[in-house]
Design a protein around this motif. Structure first.
Motif, PDB file in Angstrom:
ATOM      1  N   PRO B   5       0.809  -1.217   0.000  1.00 22.31           N
ATOM      2  CA  PRO B   5       0.000   0.000   0.000  1.00 22.31           C
ATOM      3  C   PRO B   5       0.844   1.269   0.000  1.00 22.31           C
ATOM      4  N   LYS B   6       2.059   1.181   0.548  1.00 26.79           N
ATOM      5  CA  LYS B   6       2.916   2.369   0.575  1.00 26.79           C
ATOM      6  C   LYS B   6       4.159   2.121  -0.275  1.00 26.79           C
ATOM      7  N   SER B   7       4.771   3.210  -0.710  1.00 29.23           N
ATOM      8  CA  SER B   7       6.011   3.076  -1.458  1.00 29.23           C
ATOM      9  C   SER B   7       7.057   2.359  -0.622  1.00 29.23           C
ATOM     10  N   ALA B   8       7.780   1.465  -1.277  1.00 35.56           N
ATOM     11  CA  ALA B   8       8.866   0.782  -0.565  1.00 35.56           C
ATOM     12  C   ALA B   8      10.142   1.607  -0.591  1.00 35.56           C
ATOM     13  N   VAL B   9      10.132   2.680  -1.369  1.00 32.87           N
ATOM     14  CA  VAL B   9      11.317   3.540  -1.399  1.00 32.87           C
ATOM     15  C   VAL B   9      11.247   4.452  -0.182  1.00 32.87           C
ATOM     16  N   SER B  10      11.892   4.023   0.853  1.00 34.47           N
ATOM     17  CA  SER B  10      11.774   4.744   2.111  1.00 34.47           C
ATOM     18  C   SER B  10      13.129   5.244   2.541  1.00 34.47           C
ATOM     19  N   PRO B  15      10.859  -1.486   5.201  1.00 33.90           N
ATOM     20  CA  PRO B  15       9.600  -1.885   4.562  1.00 33.90           C
ATOM     21  C   PRO B  15       8.986  -3.138   5.199  1.00 33.90           C
ATOM     22  N   ASP B  16       7.699  -3.312   4.924  1.00 43.60           N
ATOM     23  CA  ASP B  16       6.933  -4.366   5.588  1.00 43.60           C
ATOM     24  C   ASP B  16       7.422  -5.780   5.259  1.00 43.60           C
ATOM     25  N   ARG B  17       7.931  -5.998   4.085  1.00 41.82           N
ATOM     26  CA  ARG B  17       8.280  -7.373   3.702  1.00 41.82           C
ATOM     27  C   ARG B  17       9.691  -7.773   4.132  1.00 41.82           C
ATOM     28  N   VAL B  18      10.288  -6.937   4.955  1.00 39.80           N
ATOM     29  CA  VAL B  18      11.634  -7.240   5.450  1.00 39.80           C
ATOM     30  C   VAL B  18      11.543  -7.779   6.874  1.00 39.80           C
ATOM     31  N   SER B  19      12.125  -8.949   7.103  1.00 39.51           N
ATOM     32  CA  SER B  19      12.214  -9.478   8.471  1.00 39.51           C
ATOM     33  C   SER B  19      13.650  -9.294   8.942  1.00 39.51           C
ATOM     34  N   THR B  20      13.770  -8.863  10.183  1.00 36.29           N
ATOM     35  CA  THR B  20      15.109  -8.636  10.747  1.00 36.29           C
ATOM     36  C   THR B  20      15.252  -9.438  12.044  1.00 36.29           C
TER      37      THR B  20
END
Lengths: 169, 519
Positions: B5-10, B15-20
């Motif tokens: 829903p939001k730009s991944a260029v942050s 971003p949401d699809r990154v797990s850390t």
């Protein structure tokens, strides 16, 4: 990983600051900070390299005792002129291990010295101010182009339509 | 296809699809179509291409997800955060060669200078001729290069960002009548902050972190950062996934991570790819895995001018001197922070202080040398160790390069030049420069560094002489691919990022054209 110098390692490194770093580092009282910075750097180097450095510094310190001009003193106990000569003996040492150790230790101390904010200020090195200035200018002058480019990063490619998942089997 | 829903260029959030490591709270098992180890020039490009086509892609990165706002001019902190081994990796040999690799989401593209050059046609022709690669010459590769150049905005620098150091390099080249060209860089109105090596603080440099990684995420790829892959899981000769672990804040071993995939890709660079394959029990019948290491040996010199230079103000490497490209030598102005300059200087004590006092009047210039020797990467206790012996021919080439570059800098007005050769006094004019040719300079006197490691899982049509095929698939393994500079059959003589990205684009097209093979 977090690494802290042991007392013997710290003593040797502190004794090497006046040998390796410019005189103003000592005049400004930066010796302890520089040695702390060496610990920070050593925390990020490979563990084997770090262990080698610690062992090498201990050897450097102890073997000075067998050097006649030292008269049984360890390297960190030597007066300035002998400390210089002892380091030079390692820097131009007979074995590559001696030479590489002397070089690595000198590199760590010099890096720590010229990463110190006081030393950087004396050089007139002010990159943060420059970055702030050009960052603002970039957004003022090229804001529209930048927004378009950011949108293009995510824009679909008209030449490569997505395949259907079932094709993967 | 999944759009966020939001730009991944942050610039400031993950971003949401990154797990850390902060979100991977237990052992994790994932399934995907494609699992890619590495998120740099090769891994991120491949991930974006395949995710956009609809494949379910998981990228795994050992380094952390830093954002543009994290990047500062604090060289020491940035080096510890963004460089593998704090930038202290070393190839053993005479001389030892220090090399740097990125360890962060975006890989080495986060810390490189942003030079974006196509593989020279003579190199592609050599790869066809010597490695038997098909469809590798420019008529076939041009579309892949163009695609990459669009994605990462390859263009010339805005002229107002060119600093004094680069202007002096051009002045010298023009005075000598030598060919000098504006560099092509992956950037959107680069501001000239000269912080490329420590992460672009403006987001202008189109590293994988702000180009291919967000694109891949936008089209549904997932990214696991802070995860180190221990091995590729094999079922016979078929790669079926990877196994690794979360890397804690202090490097400690955390939860176990397994990602199963129909295609497994190693894209962790020419040092770590051969080690990962070796740890996983992959053997190349060619015996060439880990061999054929090229480095583009690089030396730097420091030229002092009477006028203020303030090399940190203005773009990194605005130009390249191409006059000696035929000899495998490129020259550029490459400002380096004081700490790093001091570290690599041969001076110490008061002499070091005198040298550094002139830092703001110093041009740092370096060269890239297309090497003729090759080294190897051995895997010792699971960790890679590079070995590389500088060829005498290349050592002579470096001496010639230093002499030529000194001539250029004297022509630009330099009054003193420090060479990268220990024991060689500073040069004060053309006579000193000419004397370099006759002076005996041993390899052990040379301060050699590199950021271009290549060739350790080289492509080739002959499985008895190469590790991978023309699209990066490992010979004699199934569904196992390499996608980084390991693939290069030879050094390329220019900065390698665009070549890696173009090969990844080409490999992605090949995978998409042959999907039925991966069922």
């Amino acid at each position: 990983m977090t690494y802290q110098h042991s007392q013997p390692t710290r003593r040797v490194l502190e004794s090497l600051v006046p040998v390796i770093c410019p005189p103003e580092a000592m005049e400004l009282g930066l010796g302890a900070d520089i040695v702390d910075h060496v610990a920070l750097t050593m925390s990020s180097v490979p563990p084997l390299f770090r262990r080698g450095l610690v062992l090498g510094l201990a050897t450097y310190d102890l073997t000075a005792m067998a050097w006649p001009p030292a008269r049984g003193r360890r390297a960190h106990q030597l007066p300035p002129d002998l400390a210089e000569r002892w380091w030079e003996r390692w820097h131009h040492g007979l074995t590559p291990v001696q030479r590489e150790l002397a070089k690595a230790v000198a590199q760590l101390l010099k890096f720590g010295c010229y990463e110190h904010p006081v030393m950087l200020e004396r050089l007139g090195y002010t990159p943060a101010a420059w970055i702030d200035q050009v960052k603002r200018r970039r957004l003022q002058v090229y804001g529209d182009d930048i927004r378009k480019a950011e949108a293009a990063v995510l824009a679909p490619d008209p030449l490569r339509p997505p395949i259907r998942k079932k094709e993967l089997g | 296809m999944v759009a966020l829903p939001k730009s991944a260029v942050s610039q400031g959030r993950i971003p949401d699809r990154v797990s850390t490591r902060s979100t991977l709270h237990g052992d994790t098992v994932l399934d995907a179509d494609v699992v890619i180890v590495g998120s740099g020039a090769g891994g991120a490009t491949l991930a974006a291409e395949l995710a956009e086509a609809g494949l379910d892609v998981v990228m795994i990165e050992e380094g952390r997800y830093w954002t543009t706002r994290d990047f500062t001019a604090e060289a020491s902190a940035m080096t510890r955060q963004l460089y593998r081994d704090g930038g202290a990796s070393m190839a053993i040999g005479d001389p030892p060669v220090m090399f740097q690799e990125g360890r962060a989401v975006g890989g080495s593209t986060v810390i490189n200078g942003g030079m974006s050059w196509r593989t020279p046609e003579r190199i592609l022709e050599r790869w066809r001729r010597e490695a038997g690669l098909e469809h590798i010459e420019m008529p076939d590769m041009a579309a892949h290069f163009e695609r990459v150049e669009r994605r990462i905005n390859v263009r010339h620098q805005d002229p107002e960002t060119i600093g004094v150091d680069n202007a002096l390099l051009k002045r010298g080249a023009d005075a000598k009548g030598w060919k000098i060209i504006p560099n092509l860089r992956n950037q959107v109105h680069c501001a000239g902050s000269n912080n490329c090596a420590f992460g672009c603080p403006t987001g202008a440099k189109q590293s994988a972190l702000v180009s291919y990684v967000p694109r891949a995420l936008h089209y549904g790829a997932r990214l696991l950062s802070d995860v180190r892959v221990d091995k590729i899981l094999m079922h016979g000769k078929r790669a079926i996934g990877v196994q690794g672990h979360v890397v804690g804040e202090d490097g400690e071993r955390g939860h176990r991570v397994v990602v199963r995939g129909k295609l497994v890709v190693s894209a962790c660079g020419a040092i770590h790819t051969p080690a990962l394959l070796a740890r996983s029990g992959v053997r190349s019948p060619s015996g060439r895995l880990g061999k054929n290491l090229s480095l583009h040996p690089n030396v730097k010199l420091a030229a002092v001018f009477d006028e203020p230079v303030r090399g940190w103000e203005g773009v990194h490497q605005a130009y390249q001197v191409r006059e000696f490209e035929g000899e495998g030598l490129l020259f550029a102005a490459v400002n380096i922070p004081p700490g790093v300059i001091a570290m690599t200087a041969h001076e110490r004590g008061a002499e070091l202080g005198r040298m550094m006092a002139e830092y703001d009047r110093t041009v740092i210039a370096g060269m890239l040398c297309e090497d003729s020797n090759t080294g190897r990467v051995r895997t010792i206790n699971g960790r890679p160790q590079a070995f590389y012996q500088l060829a005498q021919l290349d050592a002579e080439k470096l001496i010639r390069g230093v002499a030529l570059l000194s001539e250029l800098l004297f022509a630009a007005g330099a009054r003193e030049i420090k060479t990268p050769f220990a024991g060689v006094p500073a040069l004060r004019g053309h006579d000193d420069t000419r004397a370099l040719y006759t002076r005996t300079i041993k390899r052990s006197q040379m301060e050699v560094v590199t950021v271009h490691m290549m060739g350790t899982a080289a492509m080739g049509s002959d499985r008895t002489r190469s590790v991978t095929d023309g699209h990066g698939f490992v010979h004699d393994a199934d569904r196992l691919m390499v996608c980084d500079a390991s693939l290069f059959p030879t050094p390329i003589g220019v900065n390698p990022m665009e070549t890696i990205m173009a090969l990844a684009t080409r490999s992605a097209a090949h995978v998409l054209d042959n999907l039925s093979r991966y069922q």
